[in-house]
Design a protein around this motif. Structure first.
Motif, PDB file in Angstrom:
ATOM      1  N   ARG A 118      -5.597  15.533  -7.662  1.00  0.00           N
ATOM      2  CA  ARG A 118      -5.338  14.422  -8.588  1.00  0.00           C
ATOM      3  C   ARG A 118      -6.649  13.965  -9.229  1.00  0.00           C
ATOM      4  NH1 ARG A 118      -4.018  11.139  -3.384  1.00  0.00           N
ATOM      5  NH2 ARG A 118      -6.125  10.666  -2.690  1.00  0.00           N
ATOM      6  N   PHE A 119      -6.571  13.577 -10.502  1.00  0.00           N
ATOM      7  CA  PHE A 119      -7.754  13.114 -11.225  1.00  0.00           C
ATOM      8  C   PHE A 119      -7.735  11.599 -11.440  1.00  0.00           C
ATOM      9  CE2 PHE A 119      -4.591  14.844 -14.162  1.00  0.00           C
ATOM     10  CZ  PHE A 119      -4.271  13.724 -14.916  1.00  0.00           C
ATOM     11  N   ASP A 120      -6.598  10.953 -11.154  1.00  0.00           N
ATOM     12  CA  ASP A 120      -6.521   9.494 -11.137  1.00  0.00           C
ATOM     13  C   ASP A 120      -5.364   9.106 -10.223  1.00  0.00           C
ATOM     14  OD1 ASP A 120      -4.117   9.784 -12.526  1.00  0.00           O
ATOM     15  OD2 ASP A 120      -4.822   8.830 -14.361  1.00  0.00           O
ATOM     16  N   LEU A 121      -5.055   7.810 -10.145  1.00  0.00           N
ATOM     17  CA  LEU A 121      -3.946   7.360  -9.306  1.00  0.00           C
ATOM     18  C   LEU A 121      -2.737   6.927 -10.139  1.00  0.00           C
ATOM     19  CD1 LEU A 121      -5.915   5.258  -6.639  1.00  0.00           C
ATOM     20  CD2 LEU A 121      -5.154   7.647  -6.489  1.00  0.00           C
ATOM     21  N   THR A 122      -2.877   6.944 -11.455  1.00  0.00           N
ATOM     22  CA  THR A 122      -1.783   6.511 -12.328  1.00  0.00           C
ATOM     23  C   THR A 122      -0.700   7.575 -12.430  1.00  0.00           C
ATOM     24  OG1 THR A 122      -3.292   5.127 -13.608  1.00  0.00           O
ATOM     25  CG2 THR A 122      -1.195   5.697 -14.636  1.00  0.00           C
ATOM     26  N   VAL A 123      -1.098   8.818 -12.641  1.00  0.00           N
ATOM     27  CA  VAL A 123      -0.111   9.892 -12.744  1.00  0.00           C
ATOM     28  C   VAL A 123       0.645  10.075 -11.424  1.00  0.00           C
ATOM     29  CG1 VAL A 123       0.243  12.347 -13.204  1.00  0.00           C
ATOM     30  CG2 VAL A 123      -1.362  11.041 -14.609  1.00  0.00           C
ATOM     31  N   PRO A 124      -0.044  10.091 -10.269  1.00  0.00           N
ATOM     32  CA  PRO A 124       0.707  10.134  -9.007  1.00  0.00           C
ATOM     33  C   PRO A 124       1.650   8.942  -8.831  1.00  0.00           C
ATOM     34  CG  PRO A 124      -1.561  10.776  -8.623  1.00  0.00           C
ATOM     35  CD  PRO A 124      -1.499  10.289 -10.034  1.00  0.00           C
ATOM     36  N   LEU A 125       1.257   7.758  -9.309  1.00  0.00           N
ATOM     37  CA  LEU A 125       2.150   6.604  -9.238  1.00  0.00           C
ATOM     38  C   LEU A 125       3.402   6.843 -10.070  1.00  0.00           C
ATOM     39  CD1 LEU A 125       2.922   3.667  -8.554  1.00  0.00           C
ATOM     40  CD2 LEU A 125       1.554   2.959 -10.551  1.00  0.00           C
ATOM     41  N   ALA A 126       3.216   7.369 -11.279  1.00  0.00           N
ATOM     42  CA  ALA A 126       4.368   7.648 -12.140  1.00  0.00           C
ATOM     43  C   ALA A 126       5.312   8.643 -11.477  1.00  0.00           C
ATOM     44  CB  ALA A 126       3.888   8.196 -13.485  1.00  0.00           C
ATOM     45  N   ARG A 127       4.748   9.678 -10.864  1.00  0.00           N
ATOM     46  CA  ARG A 127       5.566  10.665 -10.157  1.00  0.00           C
ATOM     47  C   ARG A 127       6.271  10.018  -8.962  1.00  0.00           C
ATOM     48  NH1 ARG A 127       5.422  11.801  -5.144  1.00  0.00           N
ATOM     49  NH2 ARG A 127       3.148  12.048  -5.147  1.00  0.00           N
ATOM     50  N   TYR A 128       5.547   9.194  -8.209  1.00  0.00           N
ATOM     51  CA  TYR A 128       6.077   8.527  -7.013  1.00  0.00           C
ATOM     52  C   TYR A 128       7.254   7.620  -7.365  1.00  0.00           C
ATOM     53  CZ  TYR A 128       5.826   5.599  -2.746  1.00  0.00           C
ATOM     54  OH  TYR A 128       6.096   4.912  -1.586  1.00  0.00           O
ATOM     55  N   VAL A 129       7.081   6.788  -8.385  1.00  0.00           N
ATOM     56  CA  VAL A 129       8.134   5.849  -8.769  1.00  0.00           C
ATOM     57  C   VAL A 129       9.361   6.590  -9.294  1.00  0.00           C
ATOM     58  CG1 VAL A 129       8.733   3.983 -10.352  1.00  0.00           C
ATOM     59  CG2 VAL A 129       6.516   3.970  -9.208  1.00  0.00           C
ATOM     60  N   SER A 130       9.140   7.660 -10.054  1.00  0.00           N
ATOM     61  CA  SER A 130      10.263   8.440 -10.587  1.00  0.00           C
ATOM     62  C   SER A 130      11.010   9.169  -9.479  1.00  0.00           C
ATOM     63  CB  SER A 130       9.749   9.458 -11.611  1.00  0.00           C
ATOM     64  OG  SER A 130       9.072   8.827 -12.666  1.00  0.00           O
ATOM     65  N   GLU A 131      10.256   9.775  -8.559  1.00  0.00           N
ATOM     66  CA  GLU A 131      10.871  10.554  -7.486  1.00  0.00           C
ATOM     67  C   GLU A 131      11.652   9.664  -6.512  1.00  0.00           C
ATOM     68  OE1 GLU A 131       9.515  13.826  -4.060  1.00  0.00           O
ATOM     69  OE2 GLU A 131       8.072  13.120  -5.555  1.00  0.00           O
ATOM     70  N   HIS A 132      11.143   8.458  -6.273  1.00  0.00           N
ATOM     71  CA  HIS A 132      11.762   7.569  -5.285  1.00  0.00           C
ATOM     72  C   HIS A 132      12.448   6.374  -5.945  1.00  0.00           C
ATOM     73  CE1 HIS A 132       9.668   9.865  -2.205  1.00  0.00           C
ATOM     74  NE2 HIS A 132       8.526   9.665  -2.833  1.00  0.00           N
ATOM     75  N   ASN A 151       0.832  -1.206   0.000  1.00  0.00           N
ATOM     76  CA  ASN A 151       0.000   0.000   0.000  1.00  0.00           C
ATOM     77  C   ASN A 151       0.870   1.261   0.000  1.00  0.00           C
ATOM     78  OD1 ASN A 151      -2.334   1.614   0.230  1.00  0.00           O
ATOM     79  ND2 ASN A 151      -2.107   1.709   2.449  1.00  0.00           N
ATOM     80  N   ILE A 152       0.477   2.241  -0.831  1.00  0.00           N
ATOM     81  CA  ILE A 152       1.078   3.569  -0.750  1.00  0.00           C
ATOM     82  C   ILE A 152      -0.036   4.601  -0.661  1.00  0.00           C
ATOM     83  CG2 ILE A 152       3.098   2.842  -2.083  1.00  0.00           C
ATOM     84  CD1 ILE A 152       2.039   4.619  -4.395  1.00  0.00           C
ATOM     85  N   ASP A 153       0.323   5.786  -0.175  1.00  0.00           N
ATOM     86  CA  ASP A 153      -0.637   6.875   0.014  1.00  0.00           C
ATOM     87  C   ASP A 153       0.008   8.150  -0.499  1.00  0.00           C
ATOM     88  OD1 ASP A 153      -2.150   9.038   1.240  1.00  0.00           O
ATOM     89  OD2 ASP A 153      -3.049   7.521   2.538  1.00  0.00           O
ATOM     90  N   THR A 154      -0.500   8.663  -1.618  1.00  0.00           N
ATOM     91  CA  THR A 154       0.068   9.887  -2.189  1.00  0.00           C
ATOM     92  C   THR A 154      -0.850  11.065  -1.892  1.00  0.00           C
ATOM     93  OG1 THR A 154      -1.002   9.527  -4.340  1.00  0.00           O
ATOM     94  CG2 THR A 154       1.199   8.589  -4.026  1.00  0.00           C
ATOM     95  N   PRO A 155      -0.323  12.296  -1.916  1.00  0.00           N
ATOM     96  CA  PRO A 155      -1.137  13.472  -1.580  1.00  0.00           C
ATOM     97  C   PRO A 155      -2.297  13.674  -2.561  1.00  0.00           C
ATOM     98  CG  PRO A 155       1.206  14.015  -1.597  1.00  0.00           C
ATOM     99  CD  PRO A 155       1.078  12.662  -2.201  1.00  0.00           C
ATOM    100  N   ALA A 156      -3.421  14.137  -2.033  1.00  0.00           N
ATOM    101  CA  ALA A 156      -4.549  14.475  -2.904  1.00  0.00           C
ATOM    102  C   ALA A 156      -4.213  15.673  -3.783  1.00  0.00           C
ATOM    103  CB  ALA A 156      -5.791  14.767  -2.067  1.00  0.00           C
TER     104      ALA A 156
END
Length: 454
Positions: free
Chosen positions: A84-98, A40-45
């Motif tokens: 955020r309008f979906d969870l895919t773009v935040p995932l892409a940002r999350y994986v790239s940043e970390h 599980n991950i939790d990204t900012p709204a």
């Protein structure tokens, strides 16, 4: 002056009994995600709008809610923040940043709210929960992961008991290879795929008309495309026979066929019965984002509900954020819309909206006994409500029924004078008298084994 309490359109706010059902559905989804090894991950709204909108455009960009402080509004300042309008773009940002801190393949699940400026209409939401699972690889990602996702989805919907459902599977490389064989250029192929994706919703005649009149395809080509897209099978044996019968030498067609065979074989080995899987050449997923395996899931008795779960394989998750090659495969359940649809067709489940046990208060001098029983029940993870408001027994029993409690403990002066408490099972309409110190064990046995009190 009083302000009329109301919610805006496009949100799903539930009363306690429905909320309990919603929470049950969510728990089942999360349980199966965890069972398959997803983290599980939790990204900012709220995300930086520059990051959030780095790739998307068109209709999606028009639906984004930008975030601004009251001070910024007063100064007519532009906003650099958005919901955020979906969870895919935040995932892409999350994986790239970390990226340097993660281990690959990275298997994540995420159950959070997303926000879109949807036009107010039945079944469409501005705020809604999405439940996503994705497996992200670094440079490569084995095709077996494409099989693991529908296996997880099968487990979820089978446990929820939503009725017969079918997971429709395809591979976009098949139709790409077929269109290559017809001599269609790549740019035109993308438009054709988008129209094929509308077959289930708009029908054959509509899609044929668009292919001919708007995309300029000849009658023979249109018939070949539609004929190819309408092939399907609902058994593993039939699916393999369908793949064996494909003709053509295009590399994409061969690659898609090989990948589908591997995916179907793995799904079967992981125990999903063939009647729940359909090889369906019409499933495209309208987004060019998907490059290989694609999925859509339908409730057989309610096809008008549309797909209740969808996703697929993509070549490069985060190319707008990093030079690292991050292929992946993912699938998403729109939980709010799904629950709204299930409720509409009469879905029921064994969910509790509040305490499972209500302890009534008839005499404040008996409170010590009531509190002792409550503490022992709670130590056994049994949700318990002591009705400190008191009042007549009839009133408290009505409250217990209305709030969904199954057991009622009555420890009034008459019971205690006889050295007992009464336990009433509201579900089975039975009642026993028992010593106070034995009551918690008796209740726990009846609740955990679905047995009777006696």
């Amino acid at each position: 002056m009083l302000v009329k309490p109301r919610t805006m359109s496009g949100v799903l706010e539930l009363l306690p009994k429905d909320q309990a059902k919603f929470d049950h559905v969510r728990r089942v989804i999360e349980k199966h995600f965890i069972r398959h090894g997803f983290t599980n991950i939790d990204t900012p709204a709220i995300e930086l709008s520059e990051v959030l909108l780095s790739k998307e455009g068109g209709e999606t960009a028009k639906q984004v809610y930008f975030v601004q402080s009251t001070g910024g509004l007063a100064n007519n300042a532009s906003s650099d923040l958005a919901l955020r309008f979906d969870l895919t773009v935040p995932l892409a940002r999350y994986v790239s940043e970390h990226f340097s801190e993660l281990s690959f393949p990275f298997k994540r699940f995420q159950v959070q709210k997303v926000y879109r400026g949807e036009r107010a209409q039945r079944g469409r939401f501005r705020e809604f929960y999405q439940c996503d699972i994705d497996v992200v690889g670094h440079n490569v990602l084995p095709i077996a992961y494409d099989a693991e996702l529908p296996v997880a989805i099968y487990g979820i919907f089978e446990e929820l008991g939503i009725g017969k459902f079918t997971i429709h599977i395809n591979n976009r490389k098949l139709i790409r290879g077929f269109l290559d064989g017809l001599g269609l250029p790549v740019e035109l192929q993308a438009l054709v795929l988008r129209e094929i994706d509308k077959l289930a919703k708009r029908g054959t005649d509509y899609v044929k008309g668009v292919l001919a009149s708007e995309l300029g395809l000849g009658e023979s080509v249109v018939n070949q495309v539609i004929g190819f897209a309408q092939r399907s099978s609902r058994s593993y044996q039939g699916a393999n026979a369908l793949l064996d019968g494909l003709e053509g030498n295009a590399p994409d067609l061969h690659a898609g066929r090989s990948e589908l065979r591997a995916v179907l074989k793995a799904i079967e080995k992981m125990g999903v019965p063939g009647e729940f899987i359909s090889l369906d050449f019409s499933v495209m997923r309208g987004l060019d984002y998907y490059t290989g395996t694609v999925y859509e899931t339908f409730i057989d008795a309610h096809p008008a509900l549309g797909s209740i779960c969808s996703g697929g394989r993509y070549d490069n998750l985060a190319q707008q954020y990093t030079k690292e090659h991050l292929p992946g495969v993912g699938i998403s359940i729109g939980l709010s819309r799904l629950f709204w649809q299930l409720r509409d067709i009469g879905y029921t489940c064994n969910a509790h909206s509040g305490a499972r046990v209500l302890i009534v208060c008839l005499d404040e001098q008996t409170t010590d006994v009531q509190l002792d029983i409550a503490a022992k029940l709670r130590s056994r993870d049994i949700s318990t409500h002591v009705f400190f408001e008191g009042g007549k027994l009839k009133k408290q029993l009505k409250y217990a029924i209305d709030s969904g409690a199954q057991m009622v403990v009555i420890a009034g002066p008459d019971e205690l004078a006889a050295g007992v408490v009464s336990i009433r099972d509201l579900k089975r309409q039975s009642q026993i008298a028992i010593a106070p110190d034995l009551a918690p064990d008796a209740i726990a046995r009846a609740l955990t084994t679905s047995g009777s009190l006696g």
